[in-house]
Write a protein that holds these residues in place. Structure first.
Motif, PDB file in Angstrom:
ATOM      1  N   GLY B 142       0.833  -1.061   0.173  1.00  0.00           N
ATOM      2  CA  GLY B 142       0.087  -0.037   0.137  1.00  0.00           C
ATOM      3  C   GLY B 142       0.834   1.214  -0.174  1.00  0.00           C
ATOM      4  N   ASN B 143       2.259   1.214   0.205  1.00  0.00           N
ATOM      5  CA  ASN B 143       2.906   2.137   0.239  1.00  0.00           C
ATOM      6  C   ASN B 143       2.444   3.285   1.342  1.00  0.00           C
ATOM      7  N   ASN B 144       2.105   2.966   2.554  1.00  0.00           N
ATOM      8  CA  ASN B 144       1.597   3.967   3.354  1.00  0.00           C
ATOM      9  C   ASN B 144       2.362   3.499   4.712  1.00  0.00           C
ATOM     10  N   LYS B 145       2.870   4.365   5.534  1.00  0.00           N
ATOM     11  CA  LYS B 145       3.413   4.281   6.503  1.00  0.00           C
ATOM     12  C   LYS B 145       2.590   3.215   7.554  1.00  0.00           C
ATOM     13  N   PHE B 146       1.315   3.545   7.778  1.00  0.00           N
ATOM     14  CA  PHE B 146       0.625   3.100   8.697  1.00  0.00           C
ATOM     15  C   PHE B 146       0.436   1.287   8.469  1.00  0.00           C
ATOM     16  N   SER B 147       0.177   1.433   6.979  1.00  0.00           N
ATOM     17  CA  SER B 147       0.197  -0.124   6.438  1.00  0.00           C
ATOM     18  C   SER B 147       1.491  -0.795   6.853  1.00  0.00           C
ATOM     19  N   LEU B 148       2.411  -0.467   6.606  1.00  0.00           N
ATOM     20  CA  LEU B 148       3.912  -0.801   6.680  1.00  0.00           C
ATOM     21  C   LEU B 148       3.808  -1.212   8.443  1.00  0.00           C
ATOM     22  N   MET B 229      -6.004   1.600   9.983  1.00  0.00           N
ATOM     23  CA  MET B 229      -6.410   0.299   9.772  1.00  0.00           C
ATOM     24  C   MET B 229      -5.423  -0.618   9.538  1.00  0.00           C
ATOM     25  N   GLY B 230      -4.365  -0.430  10.033  1.00  0.00           N
ATOM     26  CA  GLY B 230      -3.096  -1.008   9.880  1.00  0.00           C
ATOM     27  C   GLY B 230      -2.794  -1.397   8.384  1.00  0.00           C
ATOM     28  N   PRO B 231      -2.394  -3.021   8.216  1.00  0.00           N
ATOM     29  CA  PRO B 231      -2.143  -3.250   6.763  1.00  0.00           C
ATOM     30  C   PRO B 231      -3.106  -2.833   5.657  1.00  0.00           C
ATOM     31  N   PHE B 232      -4.364  -2.685   6.173  1.00  0.00           N
ATOM     32  CA  PHE B 232      -5.394  -2.310   5.244  1.00  0.00           C
ATOM     33  C   PHE B 232      -6.068  -1.046   5.100  1.00  0.00           C
ATOM     34  N   THR B 233      -4.929  -0.316   5.509  1.00  0.00           N
ATOM     35  CA  THR B 233      -5.433   1.012   5.600  1.00  0.00           C
ATOM     36  C   THR B 233      -5.881   1.772   4.186  1.00  0.00           C
ATOM     37  N   TYR B 235      -7.091   0.381   1.459  1.00  0.00           N
ATOM     38  CA  TYR B 235      -7.955  -0.279   0.785  1.00  0.00           C
ATOM     39  C   TYR B 235      -9.449   0.304   0.827  1.00  0.00           C
ATOM     40  N   SER B 236     -10.164  -0.070  -0.161  1.00  0.00           N
ATOM     41  CA  SER B 236     -11.589   0.316  -0.260  1.00  0.00           C
ATOM     42  C   SER B 236     -12.295  -0.646  -1.110  1.00  0.00           C
ATOM     43  N   GLY B 237     -13.681  -0.366  -0.939  1.00  0.00           N
ATOM     44  CA  GLY B 237     -14.585  -1.421  -1.746  1.00  0.00           C
ATOM     45  C   GLY B 237     -14.321  -2.862  -1.297  1.00  0.00           C
ATOM     46  N   ILE B 238     -14.582  -3.799  -2.272  1.00  0.00           N
ATOM     47  CA  ILE B 238     -14.509  -5.100  -2.082  1.00  0.00           C
ATOM     48  C   ILE B 238     -13.091  -5.590  -1.482  1.00  0.00           C
ATOM     49  N   MET B 239     -12.110  -4.972  -2.292  1.00  0.00           N
ATOM     50  CA  MET B 239     -10.709  -5.367  -1.469  1.00  0.00           C
ATOM     51  C   MET B 239     -10.692  -5.306  -0.014  1.00  0.00           C
ATOM     52  N   TYR B 240     -11.097  -3.997   0.332  1.00  0.00           N
ATOM     53  CA  TYR B 240     -11.256  -3.866   1.891  1.00  0.00           C
ATOM     54  C   TYR B 240     -12.027  -4.899   2.470  1.00  0.00           C
ATOM     55  N   GLY B 241     -13.152  -5.241   2.055  1.00  0.00           N
ATOM     56  CA  GLY B 241     -14.036  -6.123   2.328  1.00  0.00           C
ATOM     57  C   GLY B 241     -13.476  -7.664   2.675  1.00  0.00           C
ATOM     58  N   LEU B 242     -12.531  -8.012   1.414  1.00  0.00           N
ATOM     59  CA  LEU B 242     -11.915  -9.323   1.535  1.00  0.00           C
ATOM     60  C   LEU B 242     -10.655  -9.405   2.837  1.00  0.00           C
ATOM     61  N   THR B 243     -10.113  -8.427   2.966  1.00  0.00           N
ATOM     62  CA  THR B 243      -9.067  -8.037   3.966  1.00  0.00           C
ATOM     63  C   THR B 243      -9.710  -8.189   5.287  1.00  0.00           C
ATOM     64  N   MET B 244     -10.810  -7.379   5.404  1.00  0.00           N
ATOM     65  CA  MET B 244     -11.482  -7.597   6.840  1.00  0.00           C
ATOM     66  C   MET B 244     -12.082  -9.020   7.130  1.00  0.00           C
TER      67      MET B 244
END
Ligand code: SF4
Ligand code: SF4
Lengths: 393, 340, 183
Positions: B142-148, B229-233, B235-244
């Motif tokens: 995700g290239n986001n510090k929080f995700s990392l 949202m940690g690693p999933f910060t 993400y949106s839509g169905i991709m977020y749904g899958l991670t959750m």
């Protein structure tokens, strides 16, 4: 990415202003692994020029303005400002008004502490503490609604007194509300304050020593949690506080847990005070004679029957003497609030200075977070009950 | 009719039924839709609220999650410009798929299974570890510090919980004298449930299943107030749904495993279900679901630990306890309690 | 000055205290799961009655109004302004000295009003009053501006899809607030 001189080891983390737990501010954290090297609060996102706007409003009109920044804790700031205006004008509120002010101030303290505890809860991940506290603050909102006609921004205290007397049946209802809160606090304790996870997160985290607390000019529960028994209500008693029996809650540990528990202790003290106020409130007028006698005669009966003040026209254009200056201090829920007013003889303040407790506590962000863990940032933030709009004004 | 019968036969054959229907995809989805709704209802009740309510009011908002799913499906999936697009897009699907994979080795009953192996416990455990690696990749993509940071937290945690998880599970293998899940159930049927034979292992396994699936008080890698949202910060839509969904899915798999290892699996089989080949699976399912309800209930009780505290808990307490549980198992076996 | 030390048990890292703490927390959770009633109401199916004296949207009795303009003068949010009878300019706040007839009358902009009630309290004739309406919704911000004639027509009525149950909040030692059905 890295701070000067610290090589490539550290990572700069921008927490906020768009972050679930930053509030209306940004925390610029420099982290080395999971350890915070430095944290700088970047404030001012909700600065609303309260002091400048006050110069364009009449003295009465400034009251709602004062109430906006410290939201949740409106009454205490209202009281502080009105006390300063009264000193400018040389009026004093009659005793019953003083007691009513104290009543609302303590109700508001409970409300504000619950608000702070709830936010602290969700920052630690306890949605239950959050929901409970936000639900139970509704008790004090409901009672205040009956007293003042508004839920949060009461604008209840006006120069010379208060706007409304107690509605019928208020004391009995309040007693039930207080008993309920007393029943609830042990449950809060079991599920949140004494929850081993909460303790692991808060005990020994963000320790503020007594010396540092004094040196940094910290105020309110954050100061008292470091063992300094300073409380304006005791040090410079105002309103009805000289006549109330209450204790200044302190703890010696100075950690995040201590700060939280001081607030819990203060809720208990406020409950005691409200009981005393309702039992011992003196009878009499609720508006200073100087203004009461200017209420149009046709409204006198109305005021007597309903207990609701009708403003005399003079309140729209109060003019304190030219050159008058006044300072007032109150113990707001988050700590000492100071108001300073200068009059140039006109209907608007020449200068209004508002020093809020959050403004004085913001220094703690960088002080307490040095060397803590990333996860401690919200734990410490919440324990300070810091409210960005209050600091930014 | 012939074609229909053939399709039905195919569907009911274990190697299709298990991955696709139960305990695989279809039931997993049903579990997701139910348990997340149920979690919200439980938390709401403890918090003196109603929780989901307006979507199908008369059933307490039971279809709220279906509505959420539809919303996720139609929400725009945003791929950040700076993200590693391939890893970013593949991550959630792989995470979800890999998390579900272990079910292929989970038997539905003594006679109905996709894979019967002498080492089916090891297969399940090994497949279970794959998801964590995907979380790491997602956190990085995700290239986001929080995700990392969230991904790294997940990495540290998985290092810490995998060993005690394995040891606790293997201690049961020692007690039953087998690594075959089907045999384990049979041994339990003859003697006693694993939770009675070795409560220590059950406890360690249970705590680790909370730890491994971000249940409170170990909801650490997502930690909203710290890492958004940690690693999933991103993400949106169905991709977020899958991670959750993935963390719930992993929890589902662990609960199935727990039911089989510690709660007697499909025993006792109610006679009405014995006739259907996969009937006993209903019993496992019910046990697993009850266990899941316990885990999601904790959301209403706990704040979250700090990551270092959770890691310390795993290394300092759970690991020694899991080793101790091996001795408990050996003791139980030595006393002849396990019939082995 | 005398401070008191709040006493409260701190078990440190004692595992027994800790275990007991876990049990108490989970037990409390279970107690609330099973035995403690909810505190929310199902707005908009249930609507809480507002107390007497609630500072809701305003009612303007034009027949009582003497066009003194005090309401516009005191309004801290500049929500009330004095308007000439329709068509005329207006919007000039204050209006302390309406030079010539026709008289100006107050109109209100609910986009600005903060419901402080100062205007009601200062109106010398009782031409302004609070209603108990507080949950109106507007589609356009311009609709929130009421010129005197519209102001005099009263606050908007709130329409519910299903007729809501009205509830009165009453303090209750056990439940906090209990909501009693009204009427
Ligand atoms: S209630 Fe307050 S803000 Fe609203 S119109 Fe009256 S004076 Fe102005
Ligand atoms: S509404 Fe009241 S205060 Fe306003 S102009 Fe009319 S009489 Fe004066």
């Amino acid at each position: 990415m890295s701070g000067a001189g610290s090589g490539e080891r550290t990572l700069e983390l921008l927490i906020g202003p768009q972050h679930p737990a930053s509030g209306h501010m940004r925390l610029v954290a420099e982290v080395d692994g999971d350890v915070v090297v430095r944290l700088r609060p970047d404030i001012g996102y909700v600065h609303r020029t309260v002091e400048k706007i006050a110069e364009t409003k009449t003295y009465l009109q400034t009251i709602p303005l004062i109430e906006r920044p410290p939201l949740a804790d409106t009454a205490n700031h209202n009281l502080g400002y009105v006390m300063a205006v009264e000193r400018l004008l040389g009026v004093e509120a009659p005793p019953r008004a003083q007691w009513l002010r104290t009543l609302l101030a303590e109700m508001n303290r409970i409300h504000s502490h619950l608000y702070g505890l709830g936010i602290h809860g969700i920052m630690l991940g306890s949605s239950t503490a959050f929901m409970w506290a936000f639900g139970d603050r509704e008790i004090m909102i409901e009672m205040a609604k009956r007293l003042t006609g508004a839920r949060i921004t009461y604008s209840y205290m006006i120069p010379g007194g208060v706007r409304r007397d107690l509605p019928p049946g208020f004391a009995e209802e309040m007693e039930k509300a207080l008993r309920y809160l007393e029943r609830r606090l042990p449950d809060y304790d079991r599920i949140f304050f004494s929850n081993p996870v909460t303790r692991a997160r808060l005990e020994g985290v963000g320790v503020l020593t007594r010396e540092d607390a004094i040196r940094l000019g910290v105020v309110g529960p954050n100061l008292r949690a470091s063992g300094v028994a300073y409380d304006v209500r005791r040090a410079r008693p105002y309103a009805a506080y000289p006549e109330l029996d209450f204790q200044v809650v302190t703890r010696s540990e100075g950690d995040s847990m201590a700060r939280m528990l001081v607030r819990v202790g203060e809720i208990r003290e406020s409950i005691r005070m409200i009981r005393q106020i309702l039992a011992r409130m003196p009878d009499g007028p609720i508006l200073a004679e100087r203004y009461a006698k200017m209420i149009p005669p046709k409204w006198r009966d109305y005021v007597r029957e309903t207990g609701r003040i009708k403003f005399p026209a003079i309140l729209a254009s109060l003019r304190p003497p030219k050159g008058a200056e006044a300072v007032s201090r109150v113990e707001a829920a988050r700590g000492e609030a100071v108001f300073y007013l200068v009059s140039d003889g006109g209907p608007r303040p020449y200068r209004m200075r508002m020093v809020t407790p959050s403004l004085r506590n913001v220094v703690l962000f960088s002080h307490l977070t040095r060397g803590c863990r990333v996860a401690d940032i919200p734990a410490i933030y919440g324990s300070l009950d810091y409210f960005p709009p209050e600091a930014d004004r | 009719m012939g074609a229909l019968g053939w399709i039905l036969g195919l569907l009911l054959s274990p190697w299709v039924f298990v991955p696709l229907i139960y305990p695989g995809l279809v039931s997993a989805f049903a579990v997701l839709l139910f348990i997340i709704w149920f979690e919200r209802k439980l938390a709401a009740k403890v918090q003196r609220r109603f929780g989901p309510y307006y979507v199908l009011r008369h059933l307490g908002g039971a279809t709220q999650l279906v509505a959420d799913l539809i919303r996720y499906l139609f929400a725009e999936p945003i791929i950040p410009e700076e993200a590693d697009a391939l890893a970013f897009v593949m991550g959630p699907a792989l995470l979800f798929g890999l998390t579900l994979l272990p079910v292929v080795a989970i038997p539905v009953s003594g006679t109905f299974y996709a894979i019967r192996s002498d080492v089916s416990l090891l297969i399940v455990l090994a497949l279970l570890t794959l998801g964590a690696a995907m979380t790491l990749i997602i956190g990085w993509a995700g290239n986001n510090k929080f995700s990392l940071i969230g991904g790294l937290r997940e990495g540290f945690l998985s290092m810490a919980y995998e060993i005690p998880l394995f040891v606790a599970a293997l201690s049961m293998a020692a007690a039953y004298g087998t690594l075959d899940l089907v045999d384990m159930v049979e041994v339990q049927a003859e003697t006693a449930w694993g939770v009675a034979l070795n409560p220590l292992a059950a406890f360690v396994f249970l705590v680790i299943s909370f730890l491994a699936t971000s249940r409170f008080p170990f909801e650490i890698s997502e930690a909203e107030s710290e890492l958004v949202m940690g690693p999933f910060t991103e993400y949106s839509g169905i991709m977020y749904g899958l991670t959750m969904g993935a963390s719930y899915l992993k929890y589902y798999v662990l609960c199935l495993l727990f039911s089989i290892m510690f709660l007697g699996g499909w025993e006792p089989v109610p006679p009405q279900l014995a006739a259907v080949p996969f009937g006993p699976g209903v019993v496992v399912f019910a046990k697993a679901l009850a266990l899941m309800a316990l885990g999601v209930f904790l959301r209403a009780v706990y704040p979250r630990y700090r990551v270092d505290q959770a890691i310390r808990l795993a290394w300092h307490y759970l690991l020694p306890l899991s080793v101790a549980s091996v001795f408990v198992s050996m003791g139980a076996a030595w006393l002849g309690l396990t019939g082995a | 000055m005398g401070g008191v030390e709040e006493v409260g048990g701190r078990g440190g890292r004692n595992p027994v205290v800790s275990l007991w703490g876990h049990l108490k927390a989970v037990g409390t959770g279970l107690k609330y799961l099973i035995a403690v009633p909810r505190m929310t109401v199902k707005y908009p199916d249930e609507v809480i009655e507002l107390p007497d004296g609630y500072r809701g949207m305003l009612i303007y009795h034009q027949d009582l109004c003497i066009s003194c303009g005090l309401c516009a003068t005191i309004c801290p949010a500049n929500a009330i302004k004095m308007y000439l009878p329709s068509g005329g300019g207006g919007g000039e706040g204050g209006g302390e000295k309406p030079e010539t007839p026709p008289k100006r009358h107050p109109g209100i902009d609910y986009a600005r009003c903060i419901f402080c009630g100062f205007c009601v309290d200062i109106c010398p004739t009782g031409a302004l009053e609070h209603s108990k309406v507080h949950d109106a919704a507007y589609e356009r911000v311009e609709d929130m501006l009421y010129r005197p004639e519209e102001f005099a027509a009263g606050p908007p009525t709130v329409e519910f899809e299903r007729p809501p149950k009205r509830l009165r909040p009453v303090m209750d030692e056990r439940r906090g607030i209990s909501y009693e059905p009204v009427g």
